[in-house]
Design an enzyme around this catalytic site. Structure first.
Site, PDB file in Angstrom:
ATOM      1  CB  THR A 119      -2.958   8.347   6.844  1.00  0.00           C
ATOM      2  OG1 THR A 119      -3.030   8.070   5.436  1.00  0.00           O
ATOM      3  CG2 THR A 119      -4.204   9.117   7.252  1.00  0.00           C
ATOM      4  CD  GLU A 120       0.530   3.685   6.101  1.00  0.00           C
ATOM      5  OE1 GLU A 120       1.281   3.348   5.155  1.00  0.00           O
ATOM      6  OE2 GLU A 120      -0.256   2.899   6.640  1.00  0.00           O
ATOM      7  CG  ASN A 121       5.983  10.797   3.801  1.00  0.00           C
ATOM      8  OD1 ASN A 121       6.716  11.678   4.218  1.00  0.00           O
ATOM      9  ND2 ASN A 121       6.161  10.229   2.611  1.00  0.00           N
TER      10      ASN A 121
ATOM     11  CG  HIS B  79       3.447   9.688  -1.543  1.00  0.00           C
ATOM     12  ND1 HIS B  79       3.278   9.166  -2.811  1.00  0.00           N
ATOM     13  CD2 HIS B  79       4.606  10.380  -1.570  1.00  0.00           C
ATOM     14  CE1 HIS B  79       4.315   9.539  -3.571  1.00  0.00           C
ATOM     15  NE2 HIS B  79       5.119  10.274  -2.836  1.00  0.00           N
TER      16      HIS B  79
ATOM     17  CG  ASN C 141      -3.549   1.611   6.253  1.00  0.00           C
ATOM     18  OD1 ASN C 141      -3.195   2.786   6.272  1.00  0.00           O
ATOM     19  ND2 ASN C 141      -2.740   0.631   5.835  1.00  0.00           N
TER      20      ASN C 141
END
Length: 572
Positions: A400-402, A332, A189
């Site tokens: 995967t990330e926001n 993002h 990650n």
């Protein structure tokens, strides 16, 4: 059919930035909606059931490294709340949950031949099994920053090439123990943060400040480790388990200050290449971005060095690394305006940041409710996704990330700003899919409020509020839970009237949760006041430390406490 990441790059049009209006529509059938967290940020139980020390355990225990000297020792106590947290996921109707496996929880020293901790294996077995029983797909990250401390002390962590084999042994054990049920693996990650903040600036564990070299060396070994793990899965497990292995790369978008100025365009591209491309370009094309090789190489020569500070891959390594992804994870959060700036090289001040020859700017009109670095700039998300499409052959992407944080003096479960952030960013992702970008899933970051690295508990990203002052760490839904739940159930945004109704109802529903939380915190505050009354001299300092940051704005109670203290002192 497995499509390897080998396609040629296209040209990205830097001059075309059409923000456009909100688009009402739905996502493709089968689109996967999820939320996430990571081991150190949520599990707690830092020294329980045979777990070894991680670099974050050690780093957070050093005074002055973390805001308010917080640690992740207990965090959300997720280690003990598997069923509770999965019930929250079920209520959200998540399709997937992204979590990480703590390397030192299953291999305490980081070296598999030393010892494998069966209680750690059992914990992740239970988590995976309960997720699957609830029809929630596990997406598992192998490395979310918690390197075993022994490997840092003995070898220097990611500065040492030996990490490649130790990490591969760990990954292979995870494939063996969990791969019959886990079909989506993420090797690393946000390796940018591992390299830059761990080994260049020292803001993150292990806190090393190896300016100009440390980040590049760490990244070099991480890329090799990723490739080796991908090949291990490909040759030993893929045929039997039929899973996928990818990597999650974080990338802020960099927009030229002046899209008609070629130097600004080149600076913006450097920004993205030094951030996302640093890792994506070797994995998709076999080598570092040419602009990185040119700029770091030239600055190294100007410093009088015989070789570039950016390491090189051999021809064999290039072919081994190229194509080692089955999907690309994208994390993002925000965007910067970028302009060209000359940073002359210096023997004493060379760094990753000065190697880029650029300046980062923000628009003061951009909303920034929480983290000082996180501005809400939704259109940058669509730009980044289209950049990935053109540069890397339109791979399958999982976001995967926001998400967005808050940093407030008082708790507010009616998080309208988070609803707006999710609404706008998810919509830009939908537009990117209409542009032809292959986005297959979205992970809201994060399910819970949690330990936020060097910021401790001062910032909150969660859909669910966690009361960290209560030893039971109760969870309370924020308004964004109801909004995100509606997005998931509708698979997008059906029409303007319905979406506006979602937001209104979400805010209405959160008021009851606010009242419940307020009542709990008022009881806690009242208990503190009673202790103060019984022993005003000894309790005064204790109370100050406990209520210096009030949560729900029970200021009237606090003012009453101050008046009571004054009266007691007058009487004494």
């Amino acid at each position: 059919m497995l499509v390897l990441c080998l396609s040629a790059a296209e040209d990205f049009d830097w001059t075309k930035n059409n923000h456009g209006s909100f688009y009402y529509g739905t996502f493709p059938a089968g689109f996967s909606w999820g939320a996430g967290g990571s081991a150190y940020q949520t599990e707690g139980a830092w020294d329980k059931d045979g777990k070894g020390l991680s670099i974050w355990d050690v780093f957070s225990h050093k005074k002055g490294k973390i805001q308010l000297n917080d640690t992740g020792d207990s965090s959300c106590e997720g280690y003990y709340k598997i069923k509770d947290d999965i019930s929250l996921m079920k209520d959200l109707r998540l399709n997937h949950y992204r979590f990480s496996i703590a390397w030192p929880r299953i291999i305490p020293t980081g070296v598999k031949s030393d010892h494998v901790n069966e209680k750690g294996i059992q914990y992740y077995d239970e988590l995976i099994d309960h997720l699957l029983e609830s029809n929630i797909t596990p997406i598992v990250t192998l490395y979310h920053w918690d390197l075993p401390q022994v490997l840092q002390e003995k070898y220097g962590g990611w500065q040492n090439i030996s990490m490649v084999n130790y990490f591969n042994d760990f990954a292979n054990l995870c494939f063996e123990k969990f791969g019959d049920r886990v079909k989506h693996w993420i090797t690393f990650n946000n390796p940018w943060s591992v390299a830059v903040e761990g080994y260049e600036t020292g803001e993150h564990a292990p806190g090393m400040r190896l300016r100009g070299n440390g980040a590049y060396r760490a990244a070099h070994h991480i890329i090799k480790a990723h490739a080796k793990v991908w090949h291990t899965y490909d040759t030993q497990w893929r045929e039997k388990q039929k899973g996928l292995v990818g990597i999650s790369l974080s990338g802020d978008w960099g927009e030229p200050v002046d899209i008609s100025n070629q130097k600004d365009i080149e600076a913006a591209e450097r920004y993205v290449q030094f951030y996302l491309g640093w890792f994506a370009t070797p994995i998709f094309h076999g080598d570092y971005p040419q602009v990185m090789k040119d700029f770091v190489g030239r600055k190294s020569v100007q410093q009088g060095l015989g070789t570039s500070r950016l390491p090189t891959f051999s021809p064999q390594e290039k072919s081994y690394i190229k194509g080692t992804c089955d999907f690309l994870g994208i994390g993002h959060f925000t965007t910067r305006y970028i302009t060209h700036r000359n940073d002359p090289p210096s023997r004493s001040s060379n760094s990753y940041f000065t190697d880029r020859d650029l300046a980062e700017l923000v628009d003061p009109r951009w909303p920034d409710p929480g983290s000082e670095w996180l501005y809400s700039v939704p259109w940058g998300f669509r730009r980044l996704l289209n950049f990935v499409k053109t540069q890397y052959g339109n791979p399958n992407i999982y976001v995967t990330e926001n998400g967005v944080s808050e940093k407030m003096m008082c708790t507010e479960l009616c998080d309208e700003w988070r609803i707006q952030y999710y609404k706008d960013y998810i919509n830009e992702m939908l537009k990117a899919i209409r542009d032809g970008v292959n986005v297959k899933g979205y992970t809201a970051w994060s399910l819970l409020d949690k330990f936020e690295w060097d910021e401790g508990y001062s910032e909150r990203f969660g859909l669910y509020y966690v009361d960290f002052r209560n030893k039971n760490k109760p969870r309370y839904p924020k308004a964004s839970v109801q909004f995100y739940k509606r997005v998931i159930s509708s698979n997008g945004f059906p029409n303007q009237r319905e979406v506006e109704n979602w937001k209104r109802k979400a805010v209405e529903m959160c008021s009851s949760s606010n009242q419940l939380l307020a009542a709990e915190e008022q009881r806690s505050t009242a208990a503190n006041i009673l202790r103060l009354i019984h022993d005003p001299l000894t309790s005064h300092m204790e109370m100050v430390t406990e209520i210096v940051v009030p949560t729900v704005c029970t200021l009237s109670i606090l003012i009453s406490a101050v008046l009571l203290m004054f009266l007691l002192r007058r009487r004494n």
